[in-house]
Write a protein that holds these residues in place. Structure first.
Motif, short mmCIF file in Angstrom:
data_model
loop_
_atom_site.label_atom_id
_atom_site.label_comp_id
_atom_site.label_asym_id
_atom_site.label_seq_id
_atom_site.Cartn_x
_atom_site.Cartn_y
_atom_site.Cartn_z
N ALA A 54 0.86 -1.18 0.00
CA ALA A 54 0.00 0.00 0.00
C ALA A 54 0.90 1.23 0.00
N CYS A 55 0.29 2.42 -0.03
CA CYS A 55 1.06 3.67 -0.02
C CYS A 55 0.63 4.56 1.15
N GLY A 56 1.55 5.35 1.63
CA GLY A 56 1.24 6.41 2.59
C GLY A 56 0.61 5.88 3.86
N THR A 57 -0.49 6.51 4.24
CA THR A 57 -1.19 6.13 5.46
C THR A 57 -1.68 4.69 5.38
N ALA A 58 -2.15 4.26 4.20
CA ALA A 58 -2.64 2.89 4.06
C ALA A 58 -1.50 1.89 4.30
N TYR A 59 -0.29 2.27 3.88
CA TYR A 59 0.89 1.43 4.14
C TYR A 59 1.12 1.32 5.65
N ILE A 101 -4.12 -2.42 0.49
CA ILE A 101 -4.92 -1.51 1.31
C ILE A 101 -4.96 -0.16 0.60
N SER A 102 -6.17 0.34 0.35
CA SER A 102 -6.29 1.62 -0.34
C SER A 102 -7.65 2.24 -0.05
N GLN A 103 -7.63 3.46 0.44
CA GLN A 103 -8.88 4.18 0.67
C GLN A 103 -9.60 4.35 -0.65
N SER A 104 -8.91 4.95 -1.63
CA SER A 104 -9.55 5.28 -2.91
C SER A 104 -9.76 4.05 -3.79
N GLY A 105 -8.87 3.07 -3.64
CA GLY A 105 -8.91 1.90 -4.52
C GLY A 105 -8.39 2.20 -5.92
N GLU A 106 -7.76 3.36 -6.10
CA GLU A 106 -7.28 3.76 -7.43
C GLU A 106 -5.79 4.06 -7.46
N THR A 107 -5.08 3.92 -6.38
CA THR A 107 -3.67 4.31 -6.33
C THR A 107 -2.84 3.47 -7.31
N ALA A 108 -2.14 4.16 -8.22
CA ALA A 108 -1.47 3.49 -9.34
C ALA A 108 -0.47 2.43 -8.87
N GLY A 152 -11.25 15.11 3.27
CA GLY A 152 -9.95 15.70 3.63
C GLY A 152 -8.84 14.89 2.98
N VAL A 153 -7.85 15.59 2.41
CA VAL A 153 -6.76 14.88 1.75
C VAL A 153 -5.99 14.02 2.77
N ALA A 154 -5.78 14.55 3.96
CA ALA A 154 -5.09 13.78 4.99
C ALA A 154 -6.05 12.73 5.55
N SER A 155 -5.65 11.48 5.42
CA SER A 155 -6.53 10.38 5.82
C SER A 155 -6.60 10.25 7.34
N THR A 156 -7.80 10.14 7.87
CA THR A 156 -7.97 9.99 9.33
C THR A 156 -8.88 8.80 9.62
N ALA A 239 3.91 11.52 12.28
CA ALA A 239 4.85 12.38 11.55
C ALA A 239 4.32 12.71 10.16
N LEU A 240 3.74 11.71 9.51
CA LEU A 240 3.18 11.92 8.17
C LEU A 240 2.05 12.95 8.21
N LYS A 241 1.13 12.78 9.18
CA LYS A 241 0.01 13.73 9.30
C LYS A 241 0.52 15.14 9.52
N LEU A 242 1.51 15.29 10.44
CA LEU A 242 1.99 16.64 10.76
C LEU A 242 2.66 17.29 9.54
N LYS A 243 3.52 16.55 8.86
CA LYS A 243 4.23 17.18 7.73
C LYS A 243 3.28 17.50 6.59
N GLU A 244 2.30 16.64 6.34
CA GLU A 244 1.36 16.85 5.24
C GLU A 244 0.58 18.14 5.36
N ILE A 245 0.08 18.42 6.57
CA ILE A 245 -0.87 19.54 6.65
C ILE A 245 -0.30 20.78 7.32
N SER A 361 -6.31 11.29 -4.49
CA SER A 361 -6.18 10.01 -5.15
C SER A 361 -5.01 10.10 -6.13
N VAL A 362 -4.02 9.21 -5.97
CA VAL A 362 -2.79 9.31 -6.76
C VAL A 362 -2.80 8.25 -7.85
N THR A 363 -3.33 8.61 -9.02
CA THR A 363 -3.54 7.62 -10.08
C THR A 363 -2.40 7.59 -11.08
C1 F6R Z 1 -1.99 10.54 3.98
C2 F6R Z 1 -2.69 10.10 2.79
C3 F6R Z 1 -1.91 9.38 1.72
C4 F6R Z 1 -2.70 8.15 1.26
C5 F6R Z 1 -2.00 7.45 0.11
C6 F6R Z 1 -2.71 6.19 -0.33
O1 F6R Z 1 -2.82 11.23 4.84
O2 F6R Z 1 -3.86 10.31 2.66
O3 F6R Z 1 -0.65 9.00 2.20
O4 F6R Z 1 -2.86 7.30 2.34
O5 F6R Z 1 -1.90 8.32 -0.98
O6 F6R Z 1 -3.99 6.46 -0.81
P1 F6R Z 1 -5.06 5.31 -0.97
O7 F6R Z 1 -5.37 4.80 0.40
O8 F6R Z 1 -6.25 5.95 -1.62
O9 F6R Z 1 -4.43 4.23 -1.81
#
Ligand code: F6R
Length: 365
Positions: A54-59, A101-108, A152-156, A239-245, A361-363
């Motif tokens: 996964a990426c980011g917070t999902a990772y 693991i992916s919130q959006s389900g679209e992360t490339a 919100g872009v920052a995942s909670t 740390a990720l949350k703080l730096k992001e926002i 969403s990072v496609t």
């Molecule tokens: C951090 C954040 C990103 C996502 C990452 C994965 O707050 O939102 O690090 O977690 O881009 O996105 P998804 O879960 O959509 O694959």
């Protein structure tokens, strides 16, 4: 609609008790207090390995999940960020399964890792929020997190719902593999079921203290987060949350790694946020905290009532949470680090819901 909140992020932080109730109602059978019969496409009893990507917070949810699968199900877990995983040519036996693991389900990158594992002939599971997403569609088993829309872009709330699903899956795997007894399962499920109530209590009680602390924190340029066990991924998430926002530079480290490098940075200009519930790692983490204090570092101590009593080190602030079982500590301890990032960003006047350079969403790779 933000309701009576200033930002979607604030709304989503406060929605967590409700969101987690939804998640739990899907994964728990409340008639007998066990993990219920959801998607059984993946038979954990026969697996030799589990790969998570996964990426980011999902990772970071996945890293926490690794601790649970290994502890409760004695299932070896391979985990990496999807941008590395997809190109590593990870050797996996046919007896492995893979979780994405992916919130959006679209992360490339996550999707590319999924396709790699599929080509290797593995069973694929998706822990997703958006059920109509590409990652969900291409998976054999879908484990919805049921967080509701996250704007919100920052995942909670997606993070704590992902954790809830992963804990449920690890318990299920533990039962299927015979590494958890029926009684142990019931006890763990009872702890999961406590979460919404405990979360509401925490969200209502720590807000004023966190706001005061956020004002202080907004004066610094660098922040270090430390944790051990499942508090380590929570430190990285903080740390990720703080730096992001807030755009304050922040790093999350395993507490035991302090003396292998980051200790060189310790001075009064870099607050150290120590995440340490009174668990089996507590004494070790406190000794790392001592090393910080001895070098004039300022400590923000995030602990529980027992931990607060057990340490006499001077701190810049001590945030005291209720004592909870180890199985739900990551979800409960996520709340103060989310709120701290949020209120710090609000003080600094940044665009909390749409931080610069980031997309929800990072496609693209
Ligand atoms: C951090 C954040 C990103 C996502 C990452 C994965 O707050 O939102 O690090 O977690 O881009 O996105 P998804 O879960 O959509 O694959």
């Amino acid at each position: 609609d933000k309701g009576n909140h200033r930002h979607f992020m604030e709304k989503e932080i406060h929605e967590q008790p409700e969101a987690i109730s939804h998640t739990l109602s899907h994964y728990i059978d409340f008639t007998d207090g066990t993990i219920g019969a959801f998607d059984d496409t993946i038979d954990f009893s026969k697996l030799t390995n589990l790969a998570i990507s996964a990426c980011g917070t999902a990772y970071l949810a996945g890293v926490t999940g690794k601790y649970w699968f290994e502890r409760y199900a004695r299932l070896p877990v391979e985990i990496d960020v999807a941008s590395e995983f997809r190109y590593r040519e990870v050797p996996l036996p046919k007896t492995a399964a893979a979780l994405f693991i992916s919130q959006s389900g679209e992360t490339a990158d996550t999707l590319a890792s999924l396709r790699y594992c599929k080509a290797e002939g593995l069973k694929i599971g998706a822990v997703v929020n958006v059920r109509e997403s590409t990652i969900a569609r291409e998976s054999d088993a879908i484990f919805p997190i049921l967080a509701g829309p996250e704007i919100g872009v920052a995942s909670t709330k997606a993070f704590t719902c992902q954790l809830t699903v992963l804990a449920s899956l690890a318990i299920r795997a533990g039962r299927q593999r015979g590494t958890l007894t029926a009684a142990e399962e019931k006890e763990l499920v009872a702890h999961l079921a406590e979460m919404p109530r405990v979360m509401s209590r925490v969200l209502n009680s720590i807000q004023p203290q966190i706001e005061g602390l956020a004002r202080e924190l907004s004066k610094f340029k660098d922040v270090l987060y430390l944790g051990r066990g499942t508090s380590y991924p929570i430190a990285m998430e903080g740390a990720l949350k703080l730096k992001e926002i807030s755009y304050i530079h922040a790093e999350g480290y395993a507490a035991g790694e302090l003396k292998h490098g980051p200790i060189a940075l310790i001075d009064e200009n870099m607050p150290v946020i120590v995440i340490a519930p009174h668990d089996r790692f507590f004494e070790k983490t406190v000794s790392n905290m001592q090393e910080v204090a001895a070098r004039g570092g300022r400590i923000i101590f995030v602990t529980d009532a027992k931990g607060a009593k057990a340490s006499e080190l001077p701190t810049m602030a001590t945030i005291v949470l209720p004592e909870v079982d180890e199985a739900i500590q990551p979800m409960i301890f996520s709340l103060p680090i989310q709120l701290l990032a949020y209120h710090t960003a609000v003080f600094m006047g940044t665009d909390v819901d749409q931080p610069r350079n980031l997309a929800k969403s990072v496609t693209v790779e």
